[in-house]
Design an enzyme around this catalytic site. Sequence first.
Site, short mmCIF file in Angstrom:
data_model
loop_
_atom_site.label_atom_id
_atom_site.label_comp_id
_atom_site.label_asym_id
_atom_site.label_seq_id
_atom_site.Cartn_x
_atom_site.Cartn_y
_atom_site.Cartn_z
CD GLU A 164 -8.14 -2.18 -0.48
OE1 GLU A 164 -8.65 -3.28 -0.75
OE2 GLU A 164 -7.15 -2.05 0.27
CG ASP A 185 -1.80 -1.20 1.32
OD1 ASP A 185 -2.08 -1.81 0.27
OD2 ASP A 185 -2.22 -1.56 2.44
CG LEU A 214 -4.13 -11.54 -9.56
CD1 LEU A 214 -4.73 -10.95 -10.82
CD2 LEU A 214 -3.08 -12.57 -9.91
CD GLN A 215 -3.96 -4.82 -6.56
OE1 GLN A 215 -3.84 -3.62 -6.56
NE2 GLN A 215 -5.04 -5.43 -6.08
CG MET A 229 -5.56 -4.80 -2.63
SD MET A 229 -4.50 -6.08 -1.91
CE MET A 229 -5.68 -7.39 -1.64
O1 F6P Z 1 -2.35 -3.97 3.57
C1 F6P Z 1 -2.20 -4.84 2.49
C2 F6P Z 1 -3.53 -5.27 1.98
O2 F6P Z 1 -3.28 -6.10 0.88
C3 F6P Z 1 -4.49 -4.14 1.66
O3 F6P Z 1 -4.17 -3.50 0.45
C4 F6P Z 1 -5.81 -4.86 1.66
O4 F6P Z 1 -6.88 -4.02 2.00
C5 F6P Z 1 -5.63 -5.88 2.75
O5 F6P Z 1 -4.24 -6.05 2.93
C6 F6P Z 1 -6.24 -7.23 2.45
O6 F6P Z 1 -6.09 -8.05 3.55
P1 F6P Z 1 -6.32 -9.63 3.58
O7 F6P Z 1 -4.97 -10.25 3.32
O8 F6P Z 1 -6.79 -9.93 4.94
O9 F6P Z 1 -7.32 -9.99 2.52
#
Ligand code: F6P
Length: 376
Positions: free
Chosen positions: A246, A151, A297-298, A193
């Site tokens: 998001e 992020d 995927l990111q 994300m």
């Molecule tokens: O902080 C990293 C992140 O990938 C965010 O971009 C996203 O909102 C969140 O974690 C997703 O979390 P999880 O792995 O619990 O689905």
Amino acid sequence: MATRANRAGKPIIRRIGISTGGGDAPGLNAVIRAAVKSALNRGWEVVGIRRGFDGLFKPGMAKKLTAKDVAGILTMGGTILGTTNRGNPFEYRTRVGGKTVVKDMSGHVLQSVRKMGLDAIVCIGGDGTLQIARRLADMGVPVVGVPKTIDNDMPGTVVTFGYDTAVSTATDALDKLHSTAASHQRTMVVEVMGRYAGWIALNSGVAGGADVILIPEIPFDMDVVCKKIEDRYRRKRNFAIVVAAEGAMPAGGKMFTREHKDTGRQEVLLGGIAQWVAEEIQNRTGRETRSLVLGHLQRGGHPTTFDRLLGTRFGAAAIRLIADGGFGRMVCLRPPTIDSVSLEEVATGKPRTVPLDADTILSARQMGISFGDRVE
Ligand code: F6P
């Protein structure tokens, strides 16, 4: 617990631990490899702690790491140590008699750090993990932090590793979506994300030639978004690409969140904005619109050259920080060098968001990219 020091005031280090916490990010293995190799070259022993802070109080979760264990991992995504974004030892959730019980396990962490004979711990993680590391440091656990997150919202560092790979993955997806959008004369809305920060959306959107970029820092107006789309179709550019972070939200509205039964997860899960925006565009303009969510995927794949290099520099710098007794600090990038900053200063739960005067925003606006807001 104090680490013993030599006559020069430098800590005497024999054994260190390494742990990775929070969501995974490409480049984690590069940090682990660099830290292990640098530590072994100083004659220190290295213990890999599995699955974040859980590994510090659950039995059988620690393993000595050798050069062989880190051979060939530089290019690998994920983390060889495993991770979790549920493991807060200060609020550890467990099921007892069918009910969720919250326990403070920090005392156990302290005990097992002593028992394992760890003179220092390298905690690699994002804001959540490093806030826990800060609290452990306050209790006297000798920790140093390494900032990680796709992020890019960690304060105190210009960039975190993992972010460059995530932006590249999102940009690659936008490149691919152009041809299908153009062939079908459609608008595509892509959700990326980033949590409460719009770094991934902004940079992939600009690099991937998006027409509209929606980020949490700029609440948007659907009328403005639809006008931009209509303008494109009027100019016979019969497709459009919208990138939505998001965490983006309509002005006066709320962030889109997802229900989940995962009670151990500390933070709310974001998501759903792309579908909502796509439906609004289709209903308001009558133009065929599709949405997709790039999701995890990111977080996957091989780290880019930038992330491998930054991860390697961070990992090696963390070992120098330990050798200098810089406990309670986090390595950070202050170009052109790697520096360090106190965890107290940066691990506060306040994300580093995109400044509204960022030149990327100004340049995007200059080129006609819309952020869905009304600009004079
Ligand atoms: O902080 C990293 C992140 O990938 C965010 O971009 C996203 O909102 C969140 O974690 C997703 O979390 P999880 O792995 O619990 O689905």
